[in-house]
Scaffold this active site. Structure first.
Site, PDB file in Angstrom:
ATOM      1  N   TYR A 100       0.847  -1.198   0.000  1.00  0.00           N
ATOM      2  CA  TYR A 100       0.000   0.000   0.000  1.00  0.00           C
ATOM      3  C   TYR A 100       0.878   1.242   0.000  1.00  0.00           C
ATOM      4  CZ  TYR A 100      -4.418   2.453   0.835  1.00  0.00           C
ATOM      5  OH  TYR A 100      -5.541   3.242   0.710  1.00  0.00           O
ATOM      6  N   SER A 138       1.420   0.975   6.938  1.00  0.00           N
ATOM      7  CA  SER A 138       0.356   1.262   5.974  1.00  0.00           C
ATOM      8  C   SER A 138      -0.996   0.667   6.373  1.00  0.00           C
ATOM      9  CB  SER A 138       0.739   0.716   4.590  1.00  0.00           C
ATOM     10  OG  SER A 138       2.018   1.159   4.216  1.00  0.00           O
ATOM     11  N   HIS A 192       5.218  -3.499 -12.829  1.00  0.00           N
ATOM     12  CA  HIS A 192       6.493  -3.336 -13.537  1.00  0.00           C
ATOM     13  C   HIS A 192       7.014  -4.755 -13.775  1.00  0.00           C
ATOM     14  CE1 HIS A 192      10.411  -1.980 -14.710  1.00  0.00           C
ATOM     15  NE2 HIS A 192      10.992  -2.101 -13.540  1.00  0.00           N
TER      16      HIS A 192
HETATM   17  P1  NAD Z   1       6.459   1.617  -2.454  1.00  0.00           P
HETATM   18  O1  NAD Z   1       7.849   1.514  -1.923  1.00  0.00           O
HETATM   19  O2  NAD Z   1       5.848   2.955  -2.544  1.00  0.00           O
HETATM   20  O3  NAD Z   1       5.466   0.749  -1.562  1.00  0.00           O
HETATM   21  C1  NAD Z   1       5.790  -0.459  -1.008  1.00  0.00           C
HETATM   22  C2  NAD Z   1       4.634  -1.026  -0.187  1.00  0.00           C
HETATM   23  O4  NAD Z   1       4.906  -2.412   0.003  1.00  0.00           O
HETATM   24  C3  NAD Z   1       4.491  -0.398   1.179  1.00  0.00           C
HETATM   25  O5  NAD Z   1       3.112  -0.229   1.459  1.00  0.00           O
HETATM   26  C4  NAD Z   1       5.060  -1.471   2.103  1.00  0.00           C
HETATM   27  O6  NAD Z   1       4.458  -1.431   3.344  1.00  0.00           O
HETATM   28  C5  NAD Z   1       4.688  -2.726   1.364  1.00  0.00           C
HETATM   29  N1  NAD Z   1       5.506  -3.894   1.721  1.00  0.00           N
HETATM   30  C6  NAD Z   1       6.845  -3.934   1.918  1.00  0.00           C
HETATM   31  N2  NAD Z   1       7.211  -5.191   2.240  1.00  0.00           N
HETATM   32  C7  NAD Z   1       6.083  -5.944   2.244  1.00  0.00           C
HETATM   33  C8  NAD Z   1       5.798  -7.312   2.506  1.00  0.00           C
HETATM   34  N3  NAD Z   1       6.782  -8.165   2.838  1.00  0.00           N
HETATM   35  N4  NAD Z   1       4.503  -7.726   2.398  1.00  0.00           N
HETATM   36  C9  NAD Z   1       3.533  -6.890   2.069  1.00  0.00           C
HETATM   37  N5  NAD Z   1       3.742  -5.577   1.803  1.00  0.00           N
HETATM   38  C10 NAD Z   1       4.992  -5.128   1.917  1.00  0.00           C
HETATM   39  O7  NAD Z   1       6.438   0.836  -3.850  1.00  0.00           O
HETATM   40  P2  NAD Z   1       6.043   1.452  -5.279  1.00  0.00           P
HETATM   41  O8  NAD Z   1       7.011   2.507  -5.650  1.00  0.00           O
HETATM   42  O9  NAD Z   1       4.583   1.738  -5.293  1.00  0.00           O
HETATM   43  O10 NAD Z   1       6.359   0.209  -6.238  1.00  0.00           O
HETATM   44  C11 NAD Z   1       5.508  -0.907  -6.321  1.00  0.00           C
HETATM   45  C12 NAD Z   1       5.621  -1.501  -7.714  1.00  0.00           C
HETATM   46  O11 NAD Z   1       5.080  -0.573  -8.656  1.00  0.00           O
HETATM   47  C13 NAD Z   1       7.037  -1.794  -8.169  1.00  0.00           C
HETATM   48  O12 NAD Z   1       6.999  -2.972  -8.951  1.00  0.00           O
HETATM   49  C14 NAD Z   1       7.375  -0.602  -9.023  1.00  0.00           C
HETATM   50  O13 NAD Z   1       8.358  -0.847 -10.009  1.00  0.00           O
HETATM   51  C15 NAD Z   1       6.032  -0.343  -9.672  1.00  0.00           C
HETATM   52  N6  NAD Z   1       5.872   1.037 -10.181  1.00  0.00           N
HETATM   53  C16 NAD Z   1       6.074   2.077  -9.332  1.00  0.00           C
HETATM   54  C17 NAD Z   1       5.894   3.363  -9.787  1.00  0.00           C
HETATM   55  C18 NAD Z   1       5.979   4.521  -8.821  1.00  0.00           C
HETATM   56  O14 NAD Z   1       5.515   5.583  -9.177  1.00  0.00           O
HETATM   57  N7  NAD Z   1       6.509   4.421  -7.627  1.00  0.00           N
HETATM   58  C19 NAD Z   1       5.512   3.603 -11.128  1.00  0.00           C
HETATM   59  C20 NAD Z   1       5.288   2.507 -11.971  1.00  0.00           C
HETATM   60  C21 NAD Z   1       5.464   1.219 -11.470  1.00  0.00           C
HETATM   61 MG    MG Z   2      10.500   2.114 -12.818  1.00  0.00          MG
END
Ligand code: NAD
Ligand code: MG
Ligand code: MG
Length: 330
Positions: free
Chosen positions: A22, A50, A104
């Site tokens: 989240y 979260s 991704h």
């Molecule tokens: P983030 O770091 O913002 O969020 C990570 C979330 O995962 C947090 O809520 C954390 O509490 C949770 N988490 C961590 N360990 C965990 C576990 N063991 N079990 C359950 N939940 C757990 O991540 P993000 O940047 O949103 O990236 C997520 C995916 O989206 C990645 O694959 C990333 O490449 C992709 N993505 C991100 C963006 C972006 O704007 N950040 C854009 C496109 C794609």
């Molecule tokens: Mg990326």
């Protein structure tokens, strides 16, 4: 391109989407899907900060493996470097005929996760940060996105991925179908060479040049960081030629005659080398090894750069610009 009319949200009727994580993307996907009328549960470790936030937003929160069990579509939105471990935690909840979905393609493309043959594997990748995915959905617009199907066990994977893309608002902006390979490699290249790596070094180099020559740091900040957004907004709205129409002739002449001295043959060669490291898997191996080693050098570099003078000066100047909306970026 696929737009709203090309996608059918009823593909998700009677199905539950489990969002694992989240953070930036997770909160945006979960809330947009819920507002689109889709059944959503969120999977988080009970110790996660979260949990409270997701509950406050009216979402049901379960342990990751329980959320995966409940989900017909399981969207993995934890950081890429955790996908391998998190998949180990949820795999017992992934049933035949389910869809395993990603934001991704990194972990599938580089073999960090090897899903069973009887599930659909797809990606829905918004081409923008999570907070914008949420904000634009609320505003009635939408961040464009990519979809890809790696494995189509049910024969419906593409329709389902498109429905999901519609549920989070991507089909408002337009969705392109691609492959895990192309999404992963272009995404890594973009963030390394242009969007993040290239841009931050360009700003820092410009700032250091001005301040090093004795100019007021505040002037340098406004010039090379603050104004960058205004120029990029024009490019976003009208393209490069359209941006050049809006700037002065003096600025445009300087742009046309000086830009290629800044981004010259050496930089183009570096871009080509960086792309090669992405294609060969060398970058992925390096990043995976960095994580196995506890992210020591990653954390050190992050701290070093956060102490740069441009951050201190910028923080002070931004505190006076109360129209800058920081709420979406926290
Ligand atoms: P983030 O770091 O913002 O969020 C990570 C979330 O995962 C947090 O809520 C954390 O509490 C949770 N988490 C961590 N360990 C965990 C576990 N063991 N079990 C359950 N939940 C757990 O991540 P993000 O940047 O949103 O990236 C997520 C995916 O989206 C990645 O694959 C990333 O490449 C992709 N993505 C991100 C963006 C972006 O704007 N950040 C854009 C496109 C794609
Ligand atoms: Mg990326
Ligand atoms: Mg990207």
């Amino acid at each position: 391109m696929f737009y709203d009319d090309d996608a059918d949200l009823t593909q998700l009727d009677g199905k539950t989407v489990a969002i694992i994580g989240y953070g930036s993307q997770g909160h945006a996907h979960a809330l947009n899907l819920k507002d689109s009328g889709v059944q959503v549960v969120v999977g988080l470790r009970p110790s996660s900060d979260s949990v409270a936030k997701a509950k406050e937003h009216g979402l049901e929160v379960l342990e990751p493996v329980e959320a995966a069990s409940r989900g017909d579509v399981i969207m993995v939105l934890v950081p890429d470097e955790l996908h391998h471990d998190v998949y180990e935690q949820i795999r017992d909840g992934v049933a035949p005929g389910n869809m395993l979905l990603f934001g991704h393609g990194f972990s599938i493309h580089y073999g960090e996760i090897e899903p069973p043959a009887d599930v659909d594997v797809a990606l829905v990748a918004p081409k923008g940060p999570g907070h914008l995915v949420r904000r634009q959905y609320l505003e009635g617009s939408g961040v464009p996105g990519l979809i890809a199907v790696q494995q189509d066990a049910t024969g419906h994977a593409r329709d389902l991925a498109l429905a999901y893309a519609k549920g989070i608002g991507n089909t408002r902006g337009g969705v392109i179908e691609t492959t895990f390979r192309d999404e992963t490699e272009t995404d890594l290249f973009g963030e390394q060479a242009v969007l993040c790596g290239g841009t931050t070094e360009l700003v820092r180099a410009g700032y250091d040049t001005l301040v090093g020559a004795g100019y007021d740091p505040r002037l340098a900040y406004f010039e090379v960081l603050h104004e960058l957004k205004l120029i990029v907004d024009l490019m976003y709205e009208k393209g490069i030629a359209g941006m050049r129409y809006s700037i002065s002739n003096t600025a445009e002449y300087g742009d046309l005659t000086r830009g290629r001295r800044v981004i010259g043959a050496e930089t183009r060669q570096a871009m080509s080398d960086i792309l090669g490291e992405i294609q060969s898997g060398a970058f992925a191996r390096e990043w995976i090894a960095e994580n196995r080693a506890g992210q020591e050098s990653f954390q050190r570099m992050r701290e070093e750069q956060a102490g740069h003078q441009v951050e201190v000066v910028g923080k002070e100047l931004r505190s006076q610009m109360d129209w800058i909306d920081t709420a979406f970026h926290e």
